[in-house]
Scaffold this active site. Structure first.
Site, short mmCIF file in Angstrom:
data_model
loop_
_atom_site.label_atom_id
_atom_site.label_comp_id
_atom_site.label_asym_id
_atom_site.label_seq_id
_atom_site.Cartn_x
_atom_site.Cartn_y
_atom_site.Cartn_z
N ASP A 13 0.87 -1.18 0.00
CA ASP A 13 0.00 0.00 0.00
C ASP A 13 0.90 1.23 0.00
O ASP A 13 1.78 1.34 0.85
CB ASP A 13 -0.87 0.03 1.26
CG ASP A 13 -1.89 -1.10 1.33
OD1 ASP A 13 -1.78 -2.05 0.54
OD2 ASP A 13 -2.78 -1.04 2.19
N ASP A 132 -15.75 -3.30 0.69
CA ASP A 132 -15.09 -2.93 1.94
C ASP A 132 -16.19 -2.56 2.93
O ASP A 132 -16.93 -1.60 2.68
CB ASP A 132 -14.15 -1.74 1.71
CG ASP A 132 -13.19 -2.02 0.55
OD1 ASP A 132 -12.64 -3.12 0.50
OD2 ASP A 132 -13.02 -1.13 -0.31
O1 LIG Z 1 -7.58 -1.11 -1.23
C1 LIG Z 1 -7.96 0.07 -1.11
O2 LIG Z 1 -8.43 0.69 -2.08
C2 LIG Z 1 -7.87 0.78 0.23
C3 LIG Z 1 -8.44 2.02 0.37
C4 LIG Z 1 -8.36 2.69 1.59
C5 LIG Z 1 -7.71 2.12 2.67
C6 LIG Z 1 -7.13 0.86 2.54
C7 LIG Z 1 -7.20 0.20 1.31
N1 LIG Z 1 -6.63 -1.04 1.15
C8 LIG Z 1 -5.95 -1.73 2.18
C9 LIG Z 1 -5.60 -3.08 1.75
O3 LIG Z 1 -5.92 -3.58 0.71
C10 LIG Z 1 -4.73 -3.86 2.71
O4 LIG Z 1 -3.48 -3.96 2.09
C11 LIG Z 1 -5.24 -5.23 2.97
O5 LIG Z 1 -6.55 -5.17 3.42
C12 LIG Z 1 -4.31 -6.01 3.96
O6 LIG Z 1 -4.74 -5.90 5.29
P1 LIG Z 1 -3.86 -6.46 6.52
O7 LIG Z 1 -3.38 -7.84 6.15
O8 LIG Z 1 -4.80 -6.49 7.70
O9 LIG Z 1 -2.72 -5.48 6.71
#
Ligand SMILES: O=C(O)c1ccccc1NCC(=O)[C@H](O)[C@H](O)COP(=O)(O)O
Length: 243
Positions: A13, A132
């Site tokens: 990210d 989400d």
């Molecule tokens: O994916 C998006 O567009 C997004 C937008 C705003 C905030 C977060 C977003 N994505 C976050 C992710 O896709 C995380 O990388 C993913 O959920 C992993 O989560 P974790 O394993 O709990 O760190």
């Protein structure tokens, strides 16, 4: 034919040019992990088949990291799923021009349903929709605004031929509290389409638990914080889900 093996998508990210992790996806909760290219190459070297690459600034509307993200996507030999701020023809074309394997639409699926139906019809499997949620309420605009009911939106997208869903329980995201297996089971029961689980993975046991849901429709799992916090290595994770 669906594979029996859970696919793993390590996450990169990007916020303000850095690889970061957020807690509950909240702007301002960032922990920085350095250069996104280095992070992505490290996951590739460790054997990743997929990379989940997110432009957080584009998602939050605080600018974008488009060029840097394109550079990372182009440098990868693995398959890339691009997410964050893809909401119109220009951002979709830029995302697809990176050669990514698919894009993940979030806000657009809530705010521009006609455009999303059109691009699903045009691009098929290249389009996934990110669902989400907090509870069963969808969130858009970087997860900051309510965007309707999960199951109503899922039914609409299914009827439009959406090929895949990326399901995130925002309450779990970035918390290392384990994935929301009940939510994933409920979504899988509501659609025939494959589901990629996102948010909360904390351990190899969480991945094994997600792997038991493959027959119900969970195709893959995005893993962020747990890898950056070194709860386990990607090699260990790939081994844990190999069948
Ligand atoms: O994916 C998006 O567009 C997004 C937008 C705003 C905030 C977060 C977003 N994505 C976050 C992710 O896709 C995380 O990388 C993913 O959920 C992993 O989560 P974790 O394993 O709990 O760190």
């Amino acid at each position: 034919m669906r594979s029996n093996r859970l696919e793993l998508l390590p996450a990169v990210d990007v916020r303000d040019g850095q690889a970061v992790r957020l807690v509950h996806g909240e702007s301002g909760s960032e922990t920085s992990y350095g250069d996104p290219m280095e992070a992505a190459l490290a996951w590739q070297r460790a054997g990743a088949e997929w990379l989940h690459l997110v432009d957080l600034d584009a998602a939050f509307g605080t600018g974008d990291n488009r060029e840097q993200i394109a550079e990372v996507a182009r440098a990868m030999d693995l398959r890339v799923e691009l997410s964050g701020g893809i909401r119109d023809d220009a951002s979709l074309s830029a995302a697809l021009a990176t050669g990514c394997a698919r894009v993940n639409l979030g806000t657009a699926a809530l705010e521009s349903p006609e455009w999303v139906a059109k691009v699903i019809a045009e691009h098929g499997d290249l389009i996934a929709v990110g669902l989400d949620v907090r509870g069963t309420t969808l969130r858009g605009r970087g997860w900051t605004r309510d965007g309707g009911d999960l199951y109503e939106t899922l039914a609409r997208l299914d009827s439009e031929g959406c090929s895949r869903y990326v399901v995130t329980d925002i309450a779990k995201d970035g918390t290392l509290q384990g994935p929301n297996l009940e939510l994933l089971r409920n979504v899988c029961a509501a659609t025939e389409k494959p589901v990629v689980a996102s948010g909360g993975v904390s351990s190899l046991d969480d991945l094994r638990a997600l792997a038991t849901l493959v027959p119900e429709g969970v195709e893959g799992a995005i893993v962020g914080k747990a890898l950056y916090a070194k709860a386990f290595t990607l090699e260990e994770a790939l081994e844990a889900v190999s069948v």
